[in-house]
Design a protein around this motif. Structure first.
Motif, PDB file in Angstrom:
ATOM      1  N   VAL A 173      59.900  32.428  64.468  1.00  0.00           N
ATOM      2  CA  VAL A 173      59.123  31.622  63.522  1.00  0.00           C
ATOM      3  C   VAL A 173      57.654  31.633  63.919  1.00  0.00           C
ATOM      4  O   VAL A 173      57.292  31.247  65.036  1.00  0.00           O
ATOM      5  CB  VAL A 173      59.644  30.173  63.456  1.00  0.00           C
ATOM      6  CG1 VAL A 173      58.761  29.317  62.543  1.00  0.00           C
ATOM      7  CG2 VAL A 173      61.085  30.153  62.949  1.00  0.00           C
ATOM      8  N   CYS A 231      57.992  33.965  59.078  1.00  0.00           N
ATOM      9  CA  CYS A 231      58.789  34.545  60.147  1.00  0.00           C
ATOM     10  C   CYS A 231      58.228  35.894  60.591  1.00  0.00           C
ATOM     11  O   CYS A 231      57.402  36.497  59.907  1.00  0.00           O
ATOM     12  CB  CYS A 231      60.239  34.700  59.690  1.00  0.00           C
ATOM     13  SG  CYS A 231      61.015  33.111  59.241  1.00  0.00           S
ATOM     14  N   VAL A 280      63.077  38.131  55.671  1.00  0.00           N
ATOM     15  CA  VAL A 280      64.011  36.994  55.666  1.00  0.00           C
ATOM     16  C   VAL A 280      65.068  37.071  54.570  1.00  0.00           C
ATOM     17  O   VAL A 280      65.811  36.113  54.358  1.00  0.00           O
ATOM     18  CB  VAL A 280      63.228  35.663  55.521  1.00  0.00           C
ATOM     19  CG1 VAL A 280      62.342  35.439  56.728  1.00  0.00           C
ATOM     20  CG2 VAL A 280      62.412  35.642  54.232  1.00  0.00           C
ATOM     21  N   LEU A 289      67.920  29.915  61.730  1.00  0.00           N
ATOM     22  CA  LEU A 289      66.757  30.493  62.404  1.00  0.00           C
ATOM     23  C   LEU A 289      66.943  30.553  63.915  1.00  0.00           C
ATOM     24  O   LEU A 289      66.456  31.471  64.573  1.00  0.00           O
ATOM     25  CB  LEU A 289      65.501  29.698  62.045  1.00  0.00           C
ATOM     26  CG  LEU A 289      65.032  29.905  60.607  1.00  0.00           C
ATOM     27  CD1 LEU A 289      64.043  28.822  60.189  1.00  0.00           C
ATOM     28  CD2 LEU A 289      64.397  31.280  60.438  1.00  0.00           C
TER      29      LEU A 289
END
Length: 425
Positions: free
Chosen positions: A350, A364, A368, A414
């Motif tokens: 991140v 990111c 994604v 994540l």
């Protein structure tokens, strides 16, 4: 309540859901489709929505952090809007704009009395609203000021619509592919570069068009000082300032309109998405000095501002004002951004969490798209804003419990992605 009535209500709800599932299954083609393949669709058919939740035709339940792309700002099927629509359905569905439509006057009054605008043109979508803004700017310069200022300056990464004019105004080349030759009179410059903006101004520059948060372009809020400088520049050079609030308007940023965060008023601004709670409607709003540029016959729309669309919009605006929805969005959005930053601190995958109100981005280090699919598997719907950016657009009445549920799923996805990346050779 009489004994057994609750069971009856549950059975009715189950039957209604089953009917919706059957209807979708009946129209879903076994092979191919009669539709143009203009959308890269997820393998999900959504059939029911209530508040922050959606159900698909298999009965799976999803927490909705997409809101139909910032449309269902009051959640799915809000009761106040539903009641207003049902009332209007019993009265009148459509009438030509050659007649007075009372709902139009009421909606326009609500919008102007709660904004800096004095006049409203109603249409059916965001692209139409932006098209109307461009046409108004050109016609004001041509017919009222009697000059040749027809050019519109926009910004790189911006998104303004899919009509030929609005996609040309858009600062992304990918949306223009295959549609050349494009209309003349549009120039894009880097966002935040005041010198580049000044250099782009010519004797033909009639308007500058700006999103206060570049939503489709990655959720980039525009710097306050830059917006103020643009306003000053427009005043100095006799240029109209247009704010595209298609996605940021109607409470999404924590104010009814995003320009309220900046202490700057536009000459023209546009609305759509959240204005009708899912019923198609758009609006172009402007200062009084521009009213005479749109004289009778200069612009129009068969369906724009129809009785049903304006009924939905009136109920939406009234609910937002009466229930202080924008203020709730500001508080919940701040809570979500802070919690996401805390939860994801130290996650090397991140890069940044940013946003304002209930438009939030998680940038990111890599694409994604697979994370969006994993969210769907785990019952959370969200969307991207460019290859590497997760965009969150929950409804503005999202509860803290629902916010926590979504953040927990996102954090898990994540964190797992970060761990997987760490062990890759």
């Amino acid at each position: 309540m009489r004994r057994g009535s609750g069971k009856v209500m549950v059975n009715e709800a189950q039957n209604a859901n089953a009917a919706a599932v059957q209807a979708v299954q009946e129209v879903r083609p076994a092979e191919g489709s009669s539709l143009f393949p203009t959308y890269a669709r997820y393998p999900i058919a959504l059939v029911k929505g209530e508040g922050s939740w959606l159900w698909d035709d298999q009965g799976k339940k999803y927490l909705d952090f997409m809101c139909g792309l910032a449309v269902t700002n009051l959640g799915h099927a809000p009761k106040s809007v539903k009641a207003k629509l049902q009332e209007q359905l019993d009265q009148l569905w459509h009438v030509s704009n050659l007649f007075h439509i009372p709902n139009q006057e009421k909606l326009a009054g609500l919008l102007t009395s709660n904004s800096c605008a004095d006049a409203v043109f109603l249409c059916n979508s965001g692209a139409e609203a932006n098209e109307a803004a461009i046409k108004l700017a050109r016609r004001y310069n041509s017919k009222v000021l009697c000059n040749v200022k027809y050019e519109v300056i926009t910004f790189e990464r911006s998104f303004h619509g899919r009509t030929l004019a609005t996609l040309t105004a858009t600062g992304q080349e990918k949306v223009k592919e295959g549609f050349h030759p494009l209309p003349q009179g549009f120039v894009s410059v880097p966002l935040g570069d005041l010198d580049a903006l000044k250099d782009a101004i010519t004797e033909h520059t009639g308007a500058i068009m700006l999103e206060l948060i570049q939503a489709e372009g990655g959720v980039y809020p525009v710097d306050v000082e830059f917006v103020k400088a643009v306003r000053e520049l427009c005043d100095e050079r006799g240029i109209l300032l247009i704010f595209d609030e298609i996605q940021t308007g109607m409470g999404r940023t924590g104010k009814l309109f995003a320009y309220e965060h900046y202490g700057v008023e536009p000459d023209i601004f546009t609305l759509a998405k959240g204005l009708g709670s899912g019923f198609p409607i758009g609006a172009m709003l402007a200062k009084a000095k521009l009213r005479e540029a749109f004289s009778a016959g200069s612009h129009g729309s068969t369906f724009g501002g129809g009785p049903l669309a304006t009924a939905a919009a009136i109920a939406t605006v009234e609910t937002m004002l009466e229930e202080h929805v924008a203020e709730q969005a500001a508080a919940t959005g701040a809570y979500m951004i802070e919690r996401l930053r805390t939860e994801l601190a130290g996650n090397s995958f991140v890069i940044e969490v940013r946003g304002q109100g209930m438009i939030i981005a998680i940038e990111c280090a890599e694409p994604v798209a697979k994370l969006v699919e994993e969210g769907q598997r785990q019952g959370l719907l969200f969307v991207t804003a460019g290859p590497n950016v997760i965009r969150l657009l929950p409804n503005l009445l999202l509860t803290r419990e629902e916010a926590d549920q979504g953040i927990t799923i996102l954090s898990s996805i994540l964190t797992s992605t970060n761990a997987a990346a760490a062990v890759q050779p």
